[in-house]
Design a protein around this motif. Structure first.
Motif, PDB file in Angstrom:
ATOM      1  N   ALA A  99       0.868  -1.181   0.000  1.00 23.66           N
ATOM      2  CA  ALA A  99       0.000   0.000   0.000  1.00 23.66           C
ATOM      3  C   ALA A  99       0.906   1.233   0.000  1.00 23.66           C
ATOM      4  O   ALA A  99       1.983   1.227   0.601  1.00 23.66           O
ATOM      5  N   THR A 100       0.444   2.281  -0.684  1.00 19.61           N
ATOM      6  CA  THR A 100       1.220   3.518  -0.789  1.00 19.61           C
ATOM      7  C   THR A 100       0.507   4.621  -0.021  1.00 19.61           C
ATOM      8  O   THR A 100      -0.705   4.816  -0.180  1.00 19.61           O
ATOM      9  N   PHE A 101       1.281   5.327   0.805  1.00 26.35           N
ATOM     10  CA  PHE A 101       0.753   6.371   1.671  1.00 26.35           C
ATOM     11  C   PHE A 101       1.523   7.659   1.474  1.00 26.35           C
ATOM     12  O   PHE A 101       2.686   7.648   1.078  1.00 26.35           O
ATOM     13  N   LEU A 102       0.873   8.776   1.803  1.00 31.87           N
ATOM     14  CA  LEU A 102       1.533  10.066   1.955  1.00 31.87           C
ATOM     15  C   LEU A 102       1.525  10.358   3.446  1.00 31.87           C
ATOM     16  O   LEU A 102       0.463  10.392   4.074  1.00 31.87           O
ATOM     17  N   ALA A 103       2.708  10.525   4.028  1.00 39.52           N
ATOM     18  CA  ALA A 103       2.829  10.721   5.475  1.00 39.52           C
ATOM     19  C   ALA A 103       3.319  12.127   5.781  1.00 39.52           C
ATOM     20  O   ALA A 103       4.267  12.608   5.160  1.00 39.52           O
ATOM     21  N   SER A 104       2.685  12.765   6.765  1.00 41.16           N
ATOM     22  CA  SER A 104       3.135  14.077   7.201  1.00 41.16           C
ATOM     23  C   SER A 104       4.347  13.908   8.114  1.00 41.16           C
ATOM     24  O   SER A 104       4.596  12.823   8.658  1.00 41.16           O
ATOM     25  N   ALA A 105       5.082  14.991   8.299  1.00 42.44           N
ATOM     26  CA  ALA A 105       6.303  14.941   9.100  1.00 42.44           C
ATOM     27  C   ALA A 105       6.025  14.510  10.540  1.00 42.44           C
ATOM     28  O   ALA A 105       6.851  13.840  11.166  1.00 42.44           O
ATOM     29  N   ASP A 106       4.840  14.847  11.067  1.00 44.26           N
ATOM     30  CA  ASP A 106       4.567  14.507  12.469  1.00 44.26           C
ATOM     31  C   ASP A 106       4.332  13.012  12.694  1.00 44.26           C
ATOM     32  O   ASP A 106       4.493  12.539  13.817  1.00 44.26           O
ATOM     33  N   VAL A 107       3.995  12.239  11.681  1.00 44.85           N
ATOM     34  CA  VAL A 107       3.817  10.789  11.876  1.00 44.85           C
ATOM     35  C   VAL A 107       5.043   9.988  11.439  1.00 44.85           C
ATOM     36  O   VAL A 107       5.142   8.801  11.752  1.00 44.85           O
ATOM     37  N   MET A 108       5.980  10.618  10.752  1.00 44.87           N
ATOM     38  CA  MET A 108       7.165   9.883  10.285  1.00 44.87           C
ATOM     39  C   MET A 108       7.983   9.273  11.428  1.00 44.87           C
ATOM     40  O   MET A 108       8.440   8.138  11.293  1.00 44.87           O
ATOM     41  N   PRO A 109       8.162   9.965  12.573  1.00 50.85           N
ATOM     42  CA  PRO A 109       8.898   9.304  13.660  1.00 50.85           C
ATOM     43  C   PRO A 109       8.217   8.006  14.124  1.00 50.85           C
ATOM     44  O   PRO A 109       8.882   7.016  14.403  1.00 50.85           O
ATOM     45  N   TRP A 110       6.896   8.016  14.193  1.00 47.53           N
ATOM     46  CA  TRP A 110       6.163   6.816  14.602  1.00 47.53           C
ATOM     47  C   TRP A 110       6.362   5.705  13.576  1.00 47.53           C
ATOM     48  O   TRP A 110       6.591   4.556  13.939  1.00 47.53           O
ATOM     49  N   ILE A 111       6.288   6.048  12.298  1.00 49.05           N
ATOM     50  CA  ILE A 111       6.481   5.045  11.240  1.00 49.05           C
ATOM     51  C   ILE A 111       7.901   4.489  11.308  1.00 49.05           C
ATOM     52  O   ILE A 111       8.105   3.284  11.228  1.00 49.05           O
ATOM     53  N   ARG A 112       8.882   5.356  11.483  1.00 50.77           N
ATOM     54  CA  ARG A 112      10.278   4.894  11.562  1.00 50.77           C
ATOM     55  C   ARG A 112      10.503   3.989  12.778  1.00 50.77           C
ATOM     56  O   ARG A 112      11.274   3.051  12.717  1.00 50.77           O
TER      57      ARG A 112
END
Length: 172
Positions: A99-112
């Protein structure tokens, strides 16, 4: 079971045990042990059962019995090469759902932190980051898409976008 398996390997003896695979009935194979592999926090026995080369998770082996018969070990057997080949074949059989997503900067730490191992591709997309993530099944991707709220926009696949929208509407 590990000590008995180690003894069978070190003494070159055949081994009988009770084995329960998830969702399958019990079996009592007699095997020719070839080697042990530690992967993560699990141990695996590689063994020949008749003409088949098999891998058994040690934690699923019960009632191991060392037999008096000598184990047959092919002279050309290379445990490291076998494990690499078997691991590659196993990974190829695992279901994949991208699946392809567009992630905002505020959720990138959680994803990482929580999902970095799922990321297959990552590219800048203006203020956001475009990510392709790999899941085992669609349901996992649905849960992921809903978990981060508006900080994560699902681009594709379209069918999953439709499901996310329907679930979000039911939640509201």
């Amino acid at each position: 079971s590990l000590p008995v398996v180690l003894e069978a390997l070190s003494h070159g003896k055949r081994l009988r045990f009770v084995y329960e695979r998830r969702g399958h009935e019990r079996a009592e194979p007699v095997v020719d042990p070839l080697g042990l592999v530690a992967r993560g926090n699990a141990w695996y026995l590689v063994a020949d059962k008749g003409e088949q080369r098999r891998t058994y998770r040690i934690s699923r082996i019960a009632e191991p019995t060392l037999l008096a018969e000598a184990a047959r070990r092919p002279a050309e057997f290379d445990l490291a090469a076998h494990w690499e080949r078997a691991s590659t074949e196993f990974r190829a059989q695992i279901p994949k759902y991208d699946a392809t997503f567009l992630a905002s900067a505020d959720v990138m730490p959680w994803i990482r932190y929580r999902a970095a191992w799922r990321v297959q591709a990552e590219t800048p997309a203006g203020e956001r980051t475009r990510l392709t993530l790999r899941f085992d099944i669609e349901e996992e991707a649905l849960q992921f898409a809903l978990a981060l709220g508006p900080g994560l926009e699902l681009e594709a696949p379209v069918a999953l976008r439709t499901r996310v929208a329907a679930v979000a509407e039911r939640i509201v």
